[in-house]
Design a protein around this motif. Structure first.
Motif, PDB file in Angstrom:
ATOM      1  N   GLU A 211       0.829  -1.204   0.000  1.00 37.12           N
ATOM      2  CA  GLU A 211       0.000   0.000   0.000  1.00 37.12           C
ATOM      3  C   GLU A 211       0.865   1.257   0.000  1.00 37.12           C
ATOM      4  O   GLU A 211       0.614   2.214  -0.736  1.00 37.12           O
ATOM      5  N   THR A 212       1.899   1.250   0.821  1.00 31.99           N
ATOM      6  CA  THR A 212       2.726   2.447   0.966  1.00 31.99           C
ATOM      7  C   THR A 212       3.584   2.685  -0.275  1.00 31.99           C
ATOM      8  O   THR A 212       3.816   3.832  -0.669  1.00 31.99           O
ATOM      9  N   VAL A 213       4.047   1.606  -0.900  1.00 34.61           N
ATOM     10  CA  VAL A 213       4.838   1.745  -2.127  1.00 34.61           C
ATOM     11  C   VAL A 213       4.020   2.426  -3.231  1.00 34.61           C
ATOM     12  O   VAL A 213       4.533   3.253  -3.981  1.00 34.61           O
ATOM     13  N   ASN A 214       2.726   2.098  -3.294  1.00 31.30           N
ATOM     14  CA  ASN A 214       1.885   2.729  -4.316  1.00 31.30           C
ATOM     15  C   ASN A 214       1.801   4.240  -4.169  1.00 31.30           C
ATOM     16  O   ASN A 214       1.624   4.955  -5.142  1.00 31.30           O
ATOM     17  N   GLN A 215       1.916   4.717  -2.941  1.00 33.15           N
ATOM     18  CA  GLN A 215       1.825   6.163  -2.702  1.00 33.15           C
ATOM     19  C   GLN A 215       3.189   6.841  -2.723  1.00 33.15           C
ATOM     20  O   GLN A 215       3.265   8.071  -2.644  1.00 33.15           O
ATOM     21  N   THR A 216       4.259   6.059  -2.776  1.00 33.92           N
ATOM     22  CA  THR A 216       5.591   6.669  -2.663  1.00 33.92           C
ATOM     23  C   THR A 216       6.479   6.259  -3.840  1.00 33.92           C
ATOM     24  O   THR A 216       6.531   6.953  -4.835  1.00 33.92           O
ATOM     25  N   PHE A 217       7.121   5.106  -3.755  1.00 35.45           N
ATOM     26  CA  PHE A 217       8.047   4.699  -4.814  1.00 35.45           C
ATOM     27  C   PHE A 217       7.374   4.623  -6.188  1.00 35.45           C
ATOM     28  O   PHE A 217       7.978   4.945  -7.202  1.00 35.45           O
ATOM     29  N   ASN A 218       6.133   4.186  -6.222  1.00 39.67           N
ATOM     30  CA  ASN A 218       5.473   4.081  -7.530  1.00 39.67           C
ATOM     31  C   ASN A 218       4.964   5.418  -8.050  1.00 39.67           C
ATOM     32  O   ASN A 218       4.401   5.495  -9.133  1.00 39.67           O
ATOM     33  N   GLN A 219       5.165   6.482  -7.293  1.00 36.94           N
ATOM     34  CA  GLN A 219       4.779   7.825  -7.746  1.00 36.94           C
ATOM     35  C   GLN A 219       6.002   8.660  -8.130  1.00 36.94           C
ATOM     36  O   GLN A 219       5.907   9.883  -8.235  1.00 36.94           O
ATOM     37  N   ILE A 220       7.143   8.027  -8.328  1.00 31.84           N
ATOM     38  CA  ILE A 220       8.296   8.781  -8.806  1.00 31.84           C
ATOM     39  C   ILE A 220       8.647   8.338 -10.211  1.00 31.84           C
ATOM     40  O   ILE A 220       8.403   7.201 -10.597  1.00 31.84           O
ATOM     41  N   THR A 221       9.183   9.248 -10.972  1.00 34.47           N
ATOM     42  CA  THR A 221       9.575   8.916 -12.338  1.00 34.47           C
ATOM     43  C   THR A 221      10.767   9.771 -12.723  1.00 34.47           C
ATOM     44  O   THR A 221      10.804  10.967 -12.469  1.00 34.47           O
ATOM     45  N   VAL A 222      11.766   9.138 -13.281  1.00 27.49           N
ATOM     46  CA  VAL A 222      12.900   9.885 -13.810  1.00 27.49           C
ATOM     47  C   VAL A 222      12.863   9.871 -15.326  1.00 27.49           C
ATOM     48  O   VAL A 222      12.908  10.896 -15.975  1.00 27.49           O
ATOM     49  N   ASP A 223      12.714   8.705 -15.910  1.00 26.90           N
ATOM     50  CA  ASP A 223      12.710   8.688 -17.369  1.00 26.90           C
ATOM     51  C   ASP A 223      11.683   7.768 -18.001  1.00 26.90           C
ATOM     52  O   ASP A 223      11.729   7.520 -19.201  1.00 26.90           O
ATOM     53  N   GLY A 224      10.744   7.303 -17.237  1.00 26.97           N
ATOM     54  CA  GLY A 224       9.661   6.545 -17.838  1.00 26.97           C
ATOM     55  C   GLY A 224       9.998   5.091 -18.121  1.00 26.97           C
ATOM     56  O   GLY A 224       9.161   4.347 -18.601  1.00 26.97           O
ATOM     57  N   ASP A 225      11.229   4.692 -17.840  1.00 26.40           N
ATOM     58  CA  ASP A 225      11.592   3.304 -18.080  1.00 26.40           C
ATOM     59  C   ASP A 225      11.608   2.517 -16.776  1.00 26.40           C
ATOM     60  O   ASP A 225      11.961   3.033 -15.733  1.00 26.40           O
ATOM     61  N   THR A 226      11.225   1.259 -16.851  1.00 23.40           N
ATOM     62  CA  THR A 226      11.270   0.398 -15.677  1.00 23.40           C
ATOM     63  C   THR A 226      12.307  -0.689 -15.908  1.00 23.40           C
ATOM     64  O   THR A 226      12.454  -1.181 -17.006  1.00 23.40           O
ATOM     65  N   SER A 227      13.002  -1.045 -14.847  1.00 21.49           N
ATOM     66  CA  SER A 227      14.107  -1.986 -15.025  1.00 21.49           C
ATOM     67  C   SER A 227      13.715  -3.397 -14.648  1.00 21.49           C
ATOM     68  O   SER A 227      12.599  -3.668 -14.205  1.00 21.49           O
ATOM     69  N   THR A 228      14.665  -4.282 -14.806  1.00 22.82           N
ATOM     70  CA  THR A 228      14.403  -5.706 -14.630  1.00 22.82           C
ATOM     71  C   THR A 228      14.697  -6.185 -13.208  1.00 22.82           C
ATOM     72  O   THR A 228      14.399  -7.323 -12.873  1.00 22.82           O
ATOM     73  N   ASN A 229      15.295  -5.339 -12.384  1.00 19.34           N
ATOM     74  CA  ASN A 229      15.923  -5.798 -11.151  1.00 19.34           C
ATOM     75  C   ASN A 229      15.322  -5.323  -9.843  1.00 19.34           C
ATOM     76  O   ASN A 229      15.787  -5.719  -8.787  1.00 19.34           O
ATOM     77  N   ASP A 230      14.323  -4.490  -9.903  1.00 30.72           N
ATOM     78  CA  ASP A 230      14.124  -3.681  -8.725  1.00 30.72           C
ATOM     79  C   ASP A 230      13.165  -4.248  -7.732  1.00 30.72           C
ATOM     80  O   ASP A 230      12.287  -5.028  -8.055  1.00 30.72           O
ATOM     81  N   MET A 231      13.401  -3.827  -6.520  1.00 34.15           N
ATOM     82  CA  MET A 231      12.575  -4.313  -5.433  1.00 34.15           C
ATOM     83  C   MET A 231      12.758  -3.436  -4.207  1.00 34.15           C
ATOM     84  O   MET A 231      13.744  -2.720  -4.072  1.00 34.15           O
ATOM     85  N   VAL A 232      11.757  -3.492  -3.364  1.00 33.17           N
ATOM     86  CA  VAL A 232      11.863  -2.919  -2.030  1.00 33.17           C
ATOM     87  C   VAL A 232      11.618  -4.067  -1.065  1.00 33.17           C
ATOM     88  O   VAL A 232      10.631  -4.792  -1.205  1.00 33.17           O
ATOM     89  N   LYS A 260       5.632   5.292   6.398  1.00 31.36           N
ATOM     90  CA  LYS A 260       5.393   6.098   5.200  1.00 31.36           C
ATOM     91  C   LYS A 260       6.418   7.232   5.088  1.00 31.36           C
ATOM     92  O   LYS A 260       6.849   7.591   4.001  1.00 31.36           O
ATOM     93  N   LEU A 261       6.799   7.761   6.232  1.00 31.53           N
ATOM     94  CA  LEU A 261       7.819   8.818   6.247  1.00 31.53           C
ATOM     95  C   LEU A 261       9.140   8.296   5.676  1.00 31.53           C
ATOM     96  O   LEU A 261       9.801   8.972   4.881  1.00 31.53           O
ATOM     97  N   VAL A 262       9.505   7.082   6.070  1.00 26.67           N
ATOM     98  CA  VAL A 262      10.747   6.480   5.565  1.00 26.67           C
ATOM     99  C   VAL A 262      10.663   6.304   4.044  1.00 26.67           C
ATOM    100  O   VAL A 262      11.544   6.730   3.297  1.00 26.67           O
ATOM    101  N   LEU A 263       9.568   5.717   3.575  1.00 21.94           N
ATOM    102  CA  LEU A 263       9.451   5.427   2.143  1.00 21.94           C
ATOM    103  C   LEU A 263       9.315   6.693   1.307  1.00 21.94           C
ATOM    104  O   LEU A 263       9.899   6.789   0.225  1.00 21.94           O
ATOM    105  N   SER A 264       8.555   7.678   1.782  1.00 19.76           N
ATOM    106  CA  SER A 264       8.386   8.880   0.956  1.00 19.76           C
ATOM    107  C   SER A 264       9.677   9.701   0.938  1.00 19.76           C
ATOM    108  O   SER A 264      10.021  10.305  -0.077  1.00 19.76           O
TER     109      SER A 264
END
Lengths: 402, 402
Positions: A211-232, A260-264
């Protein structure tokens, strides 16, 4: 005034939570810098993870997902930079398992309690001998070297320590991550690790993380590409001695808020340290038909190359914000949209407002740019973070492997 | 050997089809260059159009769509650069209609036979007096000045003339367009105009246009942004004297082929002249589960900032192509993907093939880069065109209005 446990939440100086040990070293995958490390808990910890949505999931990512899903338990995570062990086929799967086993053997624990994370160049086989030798040299310390060993094109380590009171006991949450290129909604080239000494059961932790990732990590974008390796990945080892956290625990909201403070914080750090970035951009959308559409519009604006380039240039061309809004399928009051940049209203009722171009341009020289949008189509909101598009981004990505 | 009419298709030197006249002039919207022009047929022509999918459709785009939809007839299109008349509210709608009426009055024809197209900065009101005065100065010539008057950040005019034989009569198709920034699937900042002296009924023409645009203009991407103003309009005035074209006409395949040649040439011209572009990139996807997925994968690869930057840098980092494929939801044989760059196979069965890095790098210095992908998941194909991501793109878009 009643003192709530929520008021106990504090960002503190970096430290590992009780019962966590780490180490890092140079295994020879990157030139001259630490490139291998681990995170170890003195006891098996409850664990949760979220993973890339890219169809080509790297071997270590698939292995860690599989390992966590066994029983939502981890005691250690071993990680390397310099090689992603991605698009490496059967050999890659074997190497990830060998890396997991090498760490387990060294720690004398079960392989099923060890996560594996890799980041770096795609398509080259992992130099397993170097990895094994590197693991053999790792110890159990309280240093923060591991937070640097996972970096690739990042310009600095990204860490945060937050403390709070749960059952009147001090609970510590410490997170770190690597980001930079390919940062986009849905877990782009990004590794994030959160350790806490709180007691919280694995399935509970998994729900909270997703739930928290959807509001934080999944709301950031640098270049629109997603990689093959990532995880939290989160590990909670219970060493703080609190009663296990569930939604019915009276201090649960405190833990959620601290988490949420940590993740955001980490998400914003990644956005602001996007490859070549000179500015952090925050987009807040109000008046959305629902939260999903608010998030969608915020991400579309912050992800638009044209918006990103205009912010780099300090050119407050609000038409590009409108054009980005119009690209979405979100509900929009086409004659009722407001846009403010750095607090100065530029668009009112979808038309140019009365603003001073110079005043806006002046604020665009700051390191942080805020775009506020009101879609006038509902009451929900969404926020997203990104960075500007710079010459340096192009430079870094024109010759990543060189 | 039987001579088919298809073998009569020729790309010829630029000329307008029979019965088409144009002119252009400087109305004062851009500094020092022509910024206003029109395209006029001696008789009302059958007409068809496709329009931006951006929710904020600019006033001239909405007006032209509405006009064409009345009876699929146009006798003239008046167009300007330097101002998009977009996000200009009620005033903008009024001004687009006034521009339409000014052209109709000057030509002494019905307003409902006049299309309007604008491109340039969003959010500023159209300087109607300048436009009206400019229209008053337009004449009926055979010059190609109008193909330059619509340009914005384009580096050169984009035109093509194709001739063919229909009913043994010479039919001419001449197209031109403006592109550059914000070129993405689904009609980004792009104006395209095709004139032909063929006889083909409006509804028939609309179907052919929509289908052909999906395979051409909607398969190009420069920066992933779509604009508020764009459209492709076709006028067919029947002056060649052929029998009206329908699918049952024996030379219909010839016309379709010639028409697709015009649109795909213009689309590639736009991709190769994307803002700051130094290289044209073509991605061909084979082995797709269906044509839609083939197109989706081709577009995702050609639209990836990481792929675009690597091509600019001449760095054959095939992992980025794999990562772009993996981002899609298309069917993919995860262990069976092939990737070739400029004809050199770099990936076989989703693993690094045996290639010479130097050889690939050498081919990446060419002005044209071809990426061939086989998903091994079916028999359909898809093609998309784009360009590299350069320092100059950032520079242009950091200060577009200055």
């Amino acid at each position: 005034m009643q003192i709530t446990s929520e008021s106990s939440i504090e960002v503190s100086t970096f430290e590992w939570p009780a019962g966590f040990y780490t180490d890092a070293g140079h295994a020879g995958l990157k030139k001259g810098a630490d490139d291998l490390g681990w995170l170890v808990s003195k006891v098996p910890a409850d664990a949760a993870g979220v993973y890339t949505t890219n169809q080509f999931q790297a071997a270590p990512t698939a292995l860690t997902k599989q390992t966590i899903n066994l029983a939502h338990k981890l005691q250690a995570i071993v990680m390397n930079s310099g090689n992603a062990n991605s698009c490496t086929g059967v050999q890659g799967t074997h190497d990830a398992a060998a890396m997991q086993k090498a760490a387990a053997d060294k720690l004398k624990i079960d392989s099923n309690l060890v996560g594996v994370a890799s980041t770096g160049v795609i398509g080259e086989q992992l130099p397993l001998d170097k990895i094994k030798k590197g693991i053999d040299g790792l110890g159990l310390t309280k240093s923060d070297d591991v937070t640097k060993a996972v970096l690739t094109t990042d310009t600095h380590a990204k860490t945060i320590t937050v403390t709070c009171l749960i059952d009147n006991k001090k609970v510590t949450l410490t997170g770190f991550c690597k980001g930079s290129g390919m940062i986009h909604p849905n877990m782009a080239t990004m590794l994030g690790f959160v350790t806490t000494d709180a007691a919280i059961e694995g399935n509970q932790l998994q729900g909270l993380l997703s739930e928290t990732v959807n509001q934080t990590f999944n709301q950031i974008t640098v270049d629109g590409d997603t990689s093959t390796n990532d995880m939290v990945v989160v590990m909670a080892n219970g060493q703080a001695g609190n009663d296990s956290l569930t939604p019915s625990h009276e201090d649960y909201p405190t833990f959620v808020k601290a988490f949420k403070l940590v993740l955001s914080h980490l998400a914003k750090e990644i956005a602001g340290d996007g490859e070549g970035a000179s500015k952090l951009v925050e987009v807040n959308v109000a008046g959305a038909y629902n939260a999903l559409e608010g998030q969608q519009v915020a991400k579309t604006i912050v992800g638009s190359n044209l918006v990103k380039a205009m912010i780099f240039g300090g050119d407050a061309n609000w038409g590009r914000v409108m054009q980005a809004i119009g690209q979405t399928t979100a509900h929009v009051d086409l004659n009722g949209v407001s846009v403010s940049i750095n607090g100065i209203q530029m668009v009112k009722n979808s038309l140019a407002a009365d603003y001073s171009e110079n005043e806006v341009a002046k604020t665009l020289t700051e390191k942080m740019v805020t775009i506020d949008v009101d879609l006038n189509a509902g009451t929900d909101t969404g926020t997203a973070w990104g960075c500007d598009l710079t010459y340096k981004y192009v430079q870094i990505n024109a010759s990543y492997r060189s």
